[in-house]
Design an enzyme around this catalytic site. Structure first.
Site, PDB file in Angstrom:
ATOM      1  N   ALA A  50       0.861  -1.261  -0.102  1.00  0.00           N
ATOM      2  CA  ALA A  50       0.001   0.113   0.016  1.00  0.00           C
ATOM      3  C   ALA A  50       1.050   1.125  -0.121  1.00  0.00           C
ATOM      4  O   ALA A  50       1.967   1.273   0.236  1.00  0.00           O
ATOM      5  CB  ALA A  50      -0.932   0.003   1.049  1.00  0.00           C
TER       6      ALA A  50
ATOM      7  N   GLY B 202      -0.176  -5.220   0.943  1.00  0.00           N
ATOM      8  CA  GLY B 202      -1.600  -5.231   0.293  1.00  0.00           C
ATOM      9  C   GLY B 202      -1.388  -5.785  -1.203  1.00  0.00           C
ATOM     10  O   GLY B 202      -2.466  -6.407  -1.736  1.00  0.00           O
TER      11      GLY B 202
ATOM     12  N   GLU C  86      -2.023  -9.491  -0.623  1.00  0.00           N
ATOM     13  CA  GLU C  86      -3.149  -9.601  -0.260  1.00  0.00           C
ATOM     14  C   GLU C  86      -4.102  -9.461  -1.423  1.00  0.00           C
ATOM     15  O   GLU C  86      -5.122 -10.111  -1.542  1.00  0.00           O
ATOM     16  CB  GLU C  86      -3.688  -8.320   0.898  1.00  0.00           C
ATOM     17  CG  GLU C  86      -3.042  -8.761   2.200  1.00  0.00           C
ATOM     18  CD  GLU C  86      -3.295  -7.483   3.319  1.00  0.00           C
ATOM     19  OE1 GLU C  86      -3.857  -7.749   4.114  1.00  0.00           O
ATOM     20  OE2 GLU C  86      -2.997  -6.494   3.074  1.00  0.00           O
TER      21      GLU C  86
ATOM     22  N   GLU D 211       3.625  -5.936   7.488  1.00  0.00           N
ATOM     23  CA  GLU D 211       2.987  -5.133   7.912  1.00  0.00           C
ATOM     24  C   GLU D 211       3.682  -4.924   9.512  1.00  0.00           C
ATOM     25  O   GLU D 211       3.560  -3.624  10.125  1.00  0.00           O
ATOM     26  CB  GLU D 211       1.569  -5.026   7.992  1.00  0.00           C
ATOM     27  CG  GLU D 211       1.040  -4.972   6.821  1.00  0.00           C
ATOM     28  CD  GLU D 211       0.748  -6.029   5.962  1.00  0.00           C
ATOM     29  OE1 GLU D 211       0.264  -5.838   4.875  1.00  0.00           O
ATOM     30  OE2 GLU D 211       1.690  -6.997   6.253  1.00  0.00           O
TER      31      GLU D 211
END
Length: 258
Positions: free
Chosen positions: A66, A112, A115, A135
Site C-alpha cells: 500500500a 496489500g 493480499e 506490516e
C-alpha cells in the site's frame, strides 16, 4: 473508461489488467484501488470476457504494498475505515467475482500486494517473485484480508510465521507451501496465464460462476474474521509503535520498537 493507473487489454475472451505505477513499484494508493474496483465491475458485466489476468507493470513488482504516506497520520477510526473500505471496494469484490481472476506475480507481492494476489482465485509467479506480509514492521497488521486468506492457503502455522517475522518467501517456497500454483521464468509468466485462462474459456461460464460461489461458501466463516481484522487493524493506528514504524519507513531507516 480511461484510467490513470490501470491498463486493460481484451483478446480472445481474456482480459489482461495491468497495474501501471512502475515508479512506485505499483503500490496501491486510493486512486488505484478505486480504478481497479471500477475495472473489475466493468469486466464482470462484459459478456465478451470469460477470464481475467491481473499483473503489475515492469519487471520488478506485481504490487509492492500500500502507499504508506496516504495513511501514516491516521488514527484508530480512520485506520479501521481504511481497512473496511478496501475490503468492500476491491479485495472481497475480486474474491467473489463470478469470472475467474488469475494473479500473475511478476516480482514483489508485499503487504496489500500479496493480499490482492490472495483475493484472486489462483496465482502463478515468476522465478524472481518475492512474497510477504511485512506490516508488523510498520507497527500494524495486514488489513486487507491477509490474516484470513493466508492461513487458508498455507495453514495457520506458516501464516503466523510469515506475519510475525515479516519475512519474504521466494516463488519456489511459495509454490511449495501452496501460496502459488506454479512458477516459471519471467518471460513465460504471461503465456502460462493466457494458457490457463484459455482453458477456462472453453468451459461453461455459468458453471464456473456457480463453482466460485460454491467454493467460497465453504469459507464464509471468514466474514467474522475479516470484521475482527478490521477492528484490530484500526487498533494499531495512533499507537506509538505505528507512528515509529511508518515514520521509519518514510524516513528510510530501521524502526526502534524497544
Amino acid at each position: 473508461m480511461e484510467y490513470n493507473n490501470v491498463l486493460v487489454e481484451i483478446e480472445d475472451k481474456v482480459a489482461l489488467v495491468t497495474i501501471n505505477r512502475p515508479k512506485q513499484l505499483n503500490a496501491l494508493n486510493a486512486e488505484t484501488i478505486s480504478e481497479l474496483s471500477n475495472c473489475f465491475e466493468t469486466l464482470e458485466q462484459n459478456k465478451s470476457v470469460r477470464a481475467i489476468l491481473l499483473t503489475g507493470s515492469g519487471e520488478k513488482s506485481f504490487v509492492a504494498g500500500a502507499d504508506i504516506k496516504e495513511f501514516a497520520s491516521f488514527g484508530k477510526e480512520q485506520g479501521a475505515e481504511l481497512s473496511r473500505r478496501g475490503h468492500n471496494q476491491l479485495f472481497n469484490k475480486v474474491e467473489n467475482l463470478t469470472k475467474p481472476v488469475i494473479a500473475l506475480i511478476n516480482g514483489f507481492a508485499l503487504g496489500g500486494g500479496l493480499e490482492l494476489a490472495m483475493s484472486c482465485h489462483y496465482r502463478f509467479a515468476s522465478e524472481n517473485a518475492k512474497l510477504g506480509l511485512p506490516e508488523v514492521g510498520l507497527g500494524v497488521i495486514p488489513g486487507y484480508g491477509g490474516t484470513q486468506r493466508l492461513p487458508q492457503l498455507v495453514g495457520k502455522g506458516r501464516a503466523m510465521e510469515m506475519i510475525f517475522t515479516a519475512k519474504m518467501v521466494s516463488a519456489k517456497e511459495a509454490c511449495e507451501m501452496g501460496l502459488v500454483n506454479d512458477v516459471v521464468a519471467p518471460d513465460d509468466l504471461l503465456e502460462l496465464g493466457k494458457k490457463s485462462a484459455k482453458a477456462i474459456t472453453r468451459n461453461s461460464g455459468n458453471a464456473i460462476a456457480e463453482a466460485i460461489k460454491a467454493v467460497n461458501a465453504g469459507y464464509e466463516f471468514q466474514n467474522h474474521g475479516l470484521e475482527k481484522e478490521i477492528e484490530h487493524f484500526g487498533n494499531c493506528f495512533g499507537t506509538p509503535e505505528f507512528k515509529e514504524g511508518t515514520g521509519a519507513f518514510l524516513e528510510k531507516r530501521k524502526p526502534n520498537f524497544d
